[in-house]
Design a protein around this motif. Structure first.
Motif, mmCIF file in Angstrom:
data_model
loop_
_atom_site.group_PDB
_atom_site.id
_atom_site.type_symbol
_atom_site.label_atom_id
_atom_site.label_comp_id
_atom_site.label_asym_id
_atom_site.label_seq_id
_atom_site.Cartn_x
_atom_site.Cartn_y
_atom_site.Cartn_z
ATOM 1 N N SER A 153 0.827 -1.213 0.000
ATOM 2 C CA SER A 153 0.000 0.000 0.000
ATOM 3 C C SER A 153 0.856 1.255 0.000
ATOM 4 O O SER A 153 0.501 2.268 -0.618
ATOM 5 N N LEU A 157 0.060 3.862 -2.813
ATOM 6 C CA LEU A 157 -0.585 5.103 -2.396
ATOM 7 C C LEU A 157 0.400 6.237 -2.153
ATOM 8 O O LEU A 157 0.012 7.405 -2.129
ATOM 9 N N ALA A 162 -2.020 6.539 5.027
ATOM 10 C CA ALA A 162 -3.105 5.851 4.326
ATOM 11 C C ALA A 162 -2.838 4.356 4.260
ATOM 12 O O ALA A 162 -3.755 3.537 4.410
ATOM 13 N N ALA A 163 -1.578 3.975 4.037
ATOM 14 C CA ALA A 163 -1.214 2.554 4.013
ATOM 15 C C ALA A 163 -1.467 1.908 5.366
ATOM 16 O O ALA A 163 -1.945 0.766 5.450
ATOM 17 N N ALA A 166 -5.301 1.470 5.868
ATOM 18 C CA ALA A 166 -5.796 0.357 5.060
ATOM 19 C C ALA A 166 -5.394 -0.979 5.666
ATOM 20 O O ALA A 166 -6.190 -1.934 5.700
ATOM 21 N N TYR A 420 -5.704 6.976 -3.796
ATOM 22 C CA TYR A 420 -6.548 5.970 -4.418
ATOM 23 C C TYR A 420 -6.722 6.194 -5.920
ATOM 24 O O TYR A 420 -7.061 5.261 -6.653
ATOM 25 N N VAL A 425 -3.261 1.900 -9.293
ATOM 26 C CA VAL A 425 -4.401 1.150 -8.752
ATOM 27 C C VAL A 425 -5.141 0.375 -9.840
ATOM 28 O O VAL A 425 -5.878 -0.562 -9.543
ATOM 29 N N PRO A 457 -7.757 -2.981 -3.012
ATOM 30 C CA PRO A 457 -8.553 -1.769 -3.255
ATOM 31 C C PRO A 457 -9.692 -1.562 -2.269
ATOM 32 O O PRO A 457 -10.095 -0.421 -2.024
ATOM 33 N N TYR A 459 -9.596 -1.924 0.919
ATOM 34 C CA TYR A 459 -9.060 -1.230 2.098
ATOM 35 C C TYR A 459 -8.513 0.142 1.718
ATOM 36 O O TYR A 459 -8.593 1.078 2.518
ATOM 37 N N TRP A 460 -7.999 0.291 0.514
ATOM 38 C CA TRP A 460 -7.541 1.610 0.070
ATOM 39 C C TRP A 460 -8.726 2.566 -0.052
ATOM 40 O O TRP A 460 -8.645 3.718 0.371
ATOM 41 N N SER A 463 -10.085 3.371 3.405
ATOM 42 C CA SER A 463 -9.174 4.306 4.057
ATOM 43 C C SER A 463 -9.374 5.718 3.527
ATOM 44 O O SER A 463 -9.358 6.692 4.287
ATOM 45 N N TYR A 464 -9.584 5.825 2.215
ATOM 46 C CA TYR A 464 -9.827 7.137 1.601
ATOM 47 C C TYR A 464 -11.134 7.741 2.114
ATOM 48 O O TYR A 464 -11.215 8.936 2.416
#
Length: 501
Positions: A153, A157, A162-163, A166, A420, A425, A457, A459-460, A463-464
């Protein structure tokens, strides 16, 4: 400044590892708690007939043990597919339907029970040691998988925070019960996420070996070859159209094809093994129907014949509760794909070929593999010290009036290099979209919760969503509530042999 970033990244990784360990301890507590309060639906889990093929496979099996109650408690916790994996580890592939379960987990269980945990056989019994081996393998594999998701991540990212978010979401994902049980989710996640991390770090051969192991754990591991195909396609295009180097393009395509063969090989060899055991040396009248097929795929026959898996075969009114059970994870996958499509429509529809100069610079591994740095620092920290200025972009959030995740705002161009909406991605979105469609139209749809649980994706995107201001925060609360509810429900139902995803 770079040293501070590296220290912060190491701190984030330690938080992820601690969260993964804490989540496994929580699951263990919940399993013990629910089993002490609720009577199992089926108490036949401890039954273990002698092996049909080789009853002497374990010379210590059947002998009295020192602590039979502990052994019995472990054996009674072996439920659902765990029964098949333990049986295969003990006796091999005895039945045709056993070939629906790929060999990596049984092999690991058998190896650990015959080596490190062998002294425990006289203490708790052979089958209990097999079960304990599986639990240890899967819980350790889960912690390592969370670590690799953080590193992957971070590369994609270009934002360590953010990583981390996620990865923590992954630690408490809705399918958590399967990652701490005798299922293949943990091993598959470890080798698929680890393989993708190595691929995005430029270690293509190592990546192919890791992804090959993922296909030895679960049949959908062969789909990871799609990442190799995607990158090879872009690299060959770069070599042929931009550099006018046909030889380099051909070399890239041949190398990609060989790596894909490596990923497919374990599954193909396992099918050949099944054909040899069941079909070879038999008269035509004695052969099973699939043996006579033009392409004799045992796995497809077993899934269709014994479990009713097939295109649209689950589209019946009585299966509506199972569609509702899978609807949260499928909705999250749908919204994540729709949002990415709205943010980068040309990039997605062109499969990454209509990329801007900024995309090509920020996603160098995707477009220009020769530009990937080879620093001495850990590879997952390359993105934060390579001179790209995307790390701070995600902090510049727009003020939003939200409605639903599918209508999240289209990001500003300054966000396109990271986060993201990154060009990185795209292959993950395509992979997840194909798996989601398979879960809906082909598989038992309730399996989608764990089938998609290793898709980054999800979790990304979650997270976003969680860091967006205003009413979008409510979606973060909903995602967490969904995860907590499924963890509680799964640990209650699954561990007591009641139906769950």
């Amino acid at each position: 400044m770079a040293i501070n970033k590296l220290a912060a990244n190491s701190d984030y990784e330690r938080i992820v590892i601690a969260s993964a360990i804490a989540s496994r301890i929580l699951l263990l507590f919940l399993i013990v708690f629910w089993r002490s309060l609720v009577s199992p639906y089926d108490t036949s889990a401890s039954l273990n007939p002698a092996c049909l093929i080789d009853s002497s496979s374990s010379p210590l099996a059947g002998q009295p043990v020192l602590f039979p109650r502990i052994g019995s408690a472990i054996e009674s916790s072996i439920v659902w597919d765990g029964v098949h994996f333990v049986r295969i580890a003990e006796c091999g592939y005895e039945y045709e339907k056993s070939y629906a379960f790929l060999p990596l987990l049984p092999l690991c269980i058998s190896f650990l029970s015959r080596t490190v945990l062998l002294p425990l056989v006289p203490v708790i019994g052979h089958r209990a040691v097999l079960g304990l081996s599986g639990y240890l393998i899967n819980n350790i594999a889960f912690v390592l998988a969370a670590r690799y998701l953080f590193r992957l991540s971070h590369i994609i990212l270009k934002d360590a925070e953010a990583a981390m978010r996620a990865s923590i979401l992954f630690c408490f994902n809705p399918a958590s019960i399967f990652y701490s049980s005798l299922y293949t989710e943990s091993l598959y996640s470890l080798f698929s996420l680890g393989g993708l991390y190595h691929l995005m770090s430029g270690r293509n051969c190592v990546s192919a070996l890791w992804l090959a192991l993922s296909s030895c754990a679960r049949s959908n591991g062969v789909l990871n070859a799609g990442y190799i195909c995607f990158l090879s396609m872009h690299w060959a295009c770069d070599a042929l159209l931009l550099k006018k180097c046909f030889r380099r393009a051909l070399q890239v395509l041949i190398t990609g094809a060989l790596n894909c063969v490596c990923i497919f090989a374990p599954f193909v060899v396992f099918q050949a093994y099944g054909y040899y055991n069941i079909c070879s040396g038999r008269l035509p009248d004695e052969m099973r129907p699939w043996c006579k097929a033009r392409v004799p795929l045992l796995y497809n026959f077993v899934q269709s014949h014994y479990w009713g898996v097939g295109f649209l075969r689950y589209f019946r009114f009585e299966q509506l509760p199972n569609f509702l059970l899978a609807s949260p994870i499928l909705s999250l996958a749908f919204f994540s794909i729709v949002h990415y499509g709205k943010s980068r429509p040309k990039l997605l529809l062109s499969v990454g070929f209509q990329a801007t100069a900024e995309d090509r610079n920020s996603a160098a591994m995707l477009y220009f593999p020769e530009r990937v740095p080879r620093p001495s620092m850990p590879r997952h920290m390359v993105a934060s010290s390579s001179g790209l200025q995307g790390n701070q972009n995600l902090r510049r959030k727009k003020q939003i009036i939200g409605q639903d995740p599918a209508k999240l705002p289209v990001e500003d161009k300054t966000f396109n290099g990271s986060g993201y909406s990154s060009a990185f991605v795209i292959p993950f979105i395509l992979h997840m979209g194909f798996m989601a469609a398979t879960a809906i139209f082909v598989m038992h749809v309730q399996v989608a919760t764990r089938f998609l649980s290793a898709s980054p994706p999800l979790y990304w995107f979650a997270s976003y969503v969680m860091v967006n201001p205003g009413r979008f925060k409510r979606w973060g609360y909903i995602i967490w509530a969904y995860s907590v509810a499924y963890i509680l429900l799964g640990s209650l139902l699954f561990s007591n042999f009641y139906p769950f995803t």
